[in-house]
Write a protein that holds these residues in place. Sequence first.
Motif, PDB file in Angstrom:
ATOM      1  N   GLN A 152      15.330  -5.563  16.205  1.00 30.04           N
ATOM      2  CA  GLN A 152      15.689  -6.630  17.125  1.00 30.04           C
ATOM      3  C   GLN A 152      16.629  -7.620  16.461  1.00 30.04           C
ATOM      4  OE1 GLN A 152      16.417  -7.331  20.089  1.00 30.04           O
ATOM      5  NE2 GLN A 152      14.355  -7.279  20.952  1.00 30.04           N
ATOM      6  N   LYS A 153      16.450  -7.877  15.174  1.00 31.46           N
ATOM      7  CA  LYS A 153      17.371  -8.751  14.440  1.00 31.46           C
ATOM      8  C   LYS A 153      18.778  -8.152  14.402  1.00 31.46           C
ATOM      9  CE  LYS A 153      13.991 -10.892  11.303  1.00 31.46           C
ATOM     10  NZ  LYS A 153      13.620 -11.073   9.888  1.00 31.46           N
ATOM     11  N   VAL A 154      18.858  -6.832  14.297  1.00 31.74           N
ATOM     12  CA  VAL A 154      20.165  -6.156  14.275  1.00 31.74           C
ATOM     13  C   VAL A 154      20.895  -6.384  15.594  1.00 31.74           C
ATOM     14  CG1 VAL A 154      21.354  -3.946  14.101  1.00 31.74           C
ATOM     15  CG2 VAL A 154      19.399  -4.421  12.614  1.00 31.74           C
ATOM     16  N   PHE A 155      20.174  -6.250  16.726  1.00 29.99           N
ATOM     17  CA  PHE A 155      20.817  -6.426  18.027  1.00 29.99           C
ATOM     18  C   PHE A 155      21.180  -7.889  18.275  1.00 29.99           C
ATOM     19  CE2 PHE A 155      18.799  -2.292  18.589  1.00 29.99           C
ATOM     20  CZ  PHE A 155      19.830  -1.577  19.178  1.00 29.99           C
ATOM     21  N   ILE A 156      20.411  -8.791  17.723  1.00 25.32           N
ATOM     22  CA  ILE A 156      20.772 -10.210  17.808  1.00 25.32           C
ATOM     23  C   ILE A 156      22.010 -10.473  16.951  1.00 25.32           C
ATOM     24  CG2 ILE A 156      20.039 -12.555  17.215  1.00 25.32           C
ATOM     25  CD1 ILE A 156      17.172 -11.667  17.936  1.00 25.32           C
ATOM     26  N   ALA A 157      22.089  -9.840  15.777  1.00 23.38           N
ATOM     27  CA  ALA A 157      23.265  -9.977  14.914  1.00 23.38           C
ATOM     28  C   ALA A 157      24.503  -9.424  15.608  1.00 23.38           C
ATOM     29  CB  ALA A 157      23.025  -9.252  13.590  1.00 23.38           C
ATOM     30  N   LYS A 158      24.349  -8.322  16.335  1.00 24.90           N
ATOM     31  CA  LYS A 158      25.469  -7.755  17.101  1.00 24.90           C
ATOM     32  C   LYS A 158      25.960  -8.742  18.149  1.00 24.90           C
ATOM     33  CE  LYS A 158      26.453  -4.047  20.415  1.00 24.90           C
ATOM     34  NZ  LYS A 158      26.535  -4.937  21.613  1.00 24.90           N
ATOM     35  N   ALA A 159      25.005  -9.370  18.858  1.00 26.61           N
ATOM     36  CA  ALA A 159      25.370 -10.370  19.861  1.00 26.61           C
ATOM     37  C   ALA A 159      26.043 -11.575  19.200  1.00 26.61           C
ATOM     38  CB  ALA A 159      24.127 -10.803  20.633  1.00 26.61           C
ATOM     39  N   LEU A 160      25.541 -11.971  18.046  1.00 26.91           N
ATOM     40  CA  LEU A 160      26.112 -13.099  17.318  1.00 26.91           C
ATOM     41  C   LEU A 160      27.528 -12.786  16.861  1.00 26.91           C
ATOM     42  CD1 LEU A 160      25.462 -15.937  16.284  1.00 26.91           C
ATOM     43  CD2 LEU A 160      24.521 -14.888  14.216  1.00 26.91           C
ATOM     44  N   ALA A 161      27.755 -11.533  16.425  1.00 27.11           N
ATOM     45  CA  ALA A 161      29.088 -11.116  15.979  1.00 27.11           C
ATOM     46  C   ALA A 161      30.100 -11.125  17.113  1.00 27.11           C
ATOM     47  CB  ALA A 161      29.004  -9.721  15.349  1.00 27.11           C
ATOM     48  N   GLN A 162      29.609 -11.018  18.341  1.00 29.59           N
ATOM     49  CA  GLN A 162      30.503 -11.032  19.510  1.00 29.59           C
ATOM     50  C   GLN A 162      31.099 -12.423  19.702  1.00 29.59           C
ATOM     51  OE1 GLN A 162      28.798  -8.797  22.753  1.00 29.59           O
ATOM     52  NE2 GLN A 162      30.176  -9.729  24.259  1.00 29.59           N
ATOM     53  N   ASP A 163      30.458 -13.422  19.090  1.00 26.13           N
ATOM     54  CA  ASP A 163      30.983 -14.791  19.033  1.00 26.13           C
ATOM     55  C   ASP A 163      31.303 -15.362  20.408  1.00 26.13           C
ATOM     56  OD1 ASP A 163      31.645 -17.097  17.723  1.00 26.13           O
ATOM     57  OD2 ASP A 163      33.719 -16.506  17.328  1.00 26.13           O
TER      58      ASP A 163
END
Length: 338
Positions: A152-163
Amino acid sequence: MKQSILHINELSIGYKRKNGHLHVCDHLNAEIGSGELICLLGENGSGKSTLIRTLSGFQLAISGEGTILGKNLFSIKEKEMALLTAVVLTDRIDVPNATVEELVSLGRSPFTNLMGRLSKNDKKVVAESIEKCGIKHKANEQLSNLSDGEKQKVFIAKALAQDTPLIILDEPTAFLDLPARVEIIQLLREIAMTSSKSILMSTHDLDLAIQMADKLWLLPKGGPLITGTPEDLLLQNAFEKLFVERGVEFDNKTGLFKVKHKHDRELAVKGHGFEYVLLRRAFARRGIKLTQANDQKDIWLEIPQKGNAHFNLHKEGKMVASETTVEKIVEHTLTYLN
């Protein structure tokens, strides 16, 4: 004054049918400001996922208005929407053999060229997103090797990377154990505070939402939305109204639900404090309601006082049992009550 990121006005959501529309919720009004963590709560079937999909641009609203940074939410093209909103749904992307870094890199898709190559800045954003989500040490691990909380942290990081200015998540703590649920909501709280990103998440974790969210959206079946800070909603007794017919009671002081036990007997108790709370819980499971022993009763319990660690059971003016544990005093009491 916080900048308005998302605004909905008299929104009706549902599904299109041959003979018209199936309305799920109507008259939805709410706003999300910059840097706010908003938790969306409601019963199963109340329309939380439908609202999440509508605000994410995955399905059209039946009627009403919605804007994101002043732009019409329901006429924005897909590419522009990807620059405004990052979405983490319960149904996650399956990328076989992908590493953490590779999956988080997918968040940069709206910014890459036709070849999908990451620029130096893209790689920097990916690395920072991984670090902010506390999974830097897992960057080269395959996703399949991670725990559910780490995934779940990985998918949150992906969303965060989308900026994007807005991140929307559909039940990000589902299927996680309590420590992992706390960690995920703390992470989202930190992202909202430090990155000035607005976060809307649906959840069933009412107790955590009350402690961590800036504002809550309560969605009763059919609507409308009840919105406000956790403290104001507690003052308004909004949670008890929302779950009034579910066989539970909401305690405004603790922010927790209590099971509505059926009582067919009463037992008088002298004393108060933590021991009284524990006794009340133990006897409630057996259908016995505790009352304060203001008057002399045929049978009554005395709660331990300072310097006395015993629960004392009295019957007809005599002490008939004295125990140091709740379990034992309950057993003794039941023999006299039955």
